[in-house]
Motif scaffolding. Structure first.
Motif: not given
Length: 435
Positions: A349-354
């Motif tokens: 769930s964090i991947w796209p923000t990075i």
């Protein structure tokens, strides 16, 4: 061999569920008897639970009575006894012909042993998987596998693929492109985040049309960790058909189905269970649970009721392809969930923000888990080049707040520094805060 037929092994792959289950218990009974007699950890766990193989008279008995084995159990046994195999080896060491291990991303690697050199021990799952993906004996395939149970070329040779071997290293990208154009292989195994970064940079530096260079590939195997959203965009731009290679509870390796409805859990080879990660009780098909696996053919180092820590959805309904074995999709790791200000987060769930920022588009990050809950998300994030770090941190924090609804504290480090922390194809996504 009829190359147009749908299945590599029609009788096994389309076996009615009642017959699958009827065949499982005799195989399971033999494995647990061997493990109880030969494997020190298994005997220790069973004796503590007050059971013997004689108490197990059905699959239901097995799931009700037999204690789980975890990675921590194996590590503790290894530490206490000095046994490098963690109390699961069932043959004399002189009988072994190869020893390898898991990648060890989340801790010390699990030692894995084989009694053969040529991949004949348990490779039917690759035969079936390759066939499903449209690969046929006589095809050429590129292997760049960094870590796998047994020889990296054994599944190729067993199936009849001619292997072209390259190192799992971005420095090999030029050779990969050259070989792909020259020999027109149909299979590439295995692509990873690190190689994807190398391919993108190669494309920028050379202007080579990667879609044309890779046009012969019928299937590209992705391994090590999930493919992030931006990575999937790149592979789609290059017209690569991506399929995941997955561990089935360290009992075996399996491939995602061609229709991408899940990875096959070949139940003639593995008895799979799907349990609540906290209570250990079975959960319904289709719901999220922890994958538990017991091999049915491995008489060398079988893990009996091994809790994989993989959170999966699992179904035993027949696949649209007509195959009748269970399928599963990995959603995350049991230990990877972190709660921040009431929000439950997983790495995926964090991947796209990075990946949203140019400097961090490679998606290299680690969740830093504190000893006590905090009201912000701690991340270590890799970057490329020489960016304005203050600007990058500000933009990332804003994106995290916007997409995830939480505040964050970031440590920005060069990509190369993060890549040094793991095996060649991935990095640990969860680390503990050092205090």
């Amino acid at each position: 061999m009829d190359e147009d037929r749908l299945y590599f092994d029609p009788e096994i792959e389309t076996m009615p569920r009642a017959e699958i289950e009827a065949r499982q218990f005799p195989a399971l009974k033999e494995i647990i008897e061997i493990a109880y007699e030969k494997a020190g950890l298994v005997r220790q766990k069973w004796d503590a639970a007050g059971i013997t193989p004689a108490d197990i008279q059905s699959l239901a008995d097995f799931s009700r009575l037999v204690p789980f084995i975890t990675k921590d159990d194996i590590r503790a046994y290894r530490e206490a006894t000095g046994d490098p195999f963690g109390g699961v080896l069932c043959v004399d060491r002189s009988a072994l012909r190869s020893i390898t291990g898991s990648s060890g991303t989340t801790g010390d690697p699990t030692i894995l042993a084989r009694m053969d050199l040529h991949g004949t021990q348990m490779d039917s799952r690759f035969d079936r998987g390759f066939w499903d993906l449209g690969i046929r004996p006589g095809d050429w395939g590129v292997t760049m596998n960094p870590t796998i149970r047994g020889s990296t070329i054994a599944p190729f040779l067993h199936f009849g693929i001619t292997p072209i071997c390259l190192d799992h290293n971005p420095s090999e990208i030029g050779r990969l492109v050259e070989i792909s154009r020259k020999y027109r292989p149909t299979l590439l195994s295995a692509l990873s985040t690190v190689l994807l970064m190398g391919l993108e940079q190669f494309e920028i530096d050379t202007g080579v049309d990667l879609a044309e260079a890779f046009s012969s590939y019928k299937a590209v195997i992705w391994g090590g960790e999930p493919l992030g959203p931006r990575g999937r965009m790149l592979t789609e731009r290059w017209n690569l058909k991506i399929y995941e290679v997955l561990s089935l509870g360290d009992a075996t390796i399996t491939l995602q189905s061609a229709n991408q409805s899940g990875a096959y859990a070949w139940e003639d080879e593995v008895f799979v269970e799907h349990v609540d990660p906290v209570t250990g009780e079975p959960v319904p098909d289709g719901s999220l649970g922890e994958l538990v696996a017991t091999p049915l053919q491995n008489r060398v180092d079988p893990l009996i009721r091994f809790k994989s820590e993989d959170l999966v959805t699992l179904t035993r309904t027949p696949c649209p392809s007509g195959r009748t074995h269970a399928r599963f999709q990995i959603k995350g790791r049991a230990g990877d969930q972190i709660v921040v200000s009431g929000n439950t987060l997983l790495p995926i769930s964090i991947w796209p923000t990075i990946e949203s920022q140019l400097e961090t588009k490679a998606g290299l990050f680690q969740i830093v888990r504190p000893p006590q809950p905090e009201d912000f998300l701690r991340l270590r994030v890799g970057y490329a080049g020489k960016p304005d770090l203050e600007s990058l941190e500000r933009r990332l924090k804003a994106e995290i707040r916007n997409q995830l609804g939480v505040d964050s504290k970031l440590e920005l480090v060069p990509n190369d520094d993060l890549l040094k922390l793991g095996p060649p194809h991935k990095i640990p996504r969860i680390i503990k805060l050092q205090v």
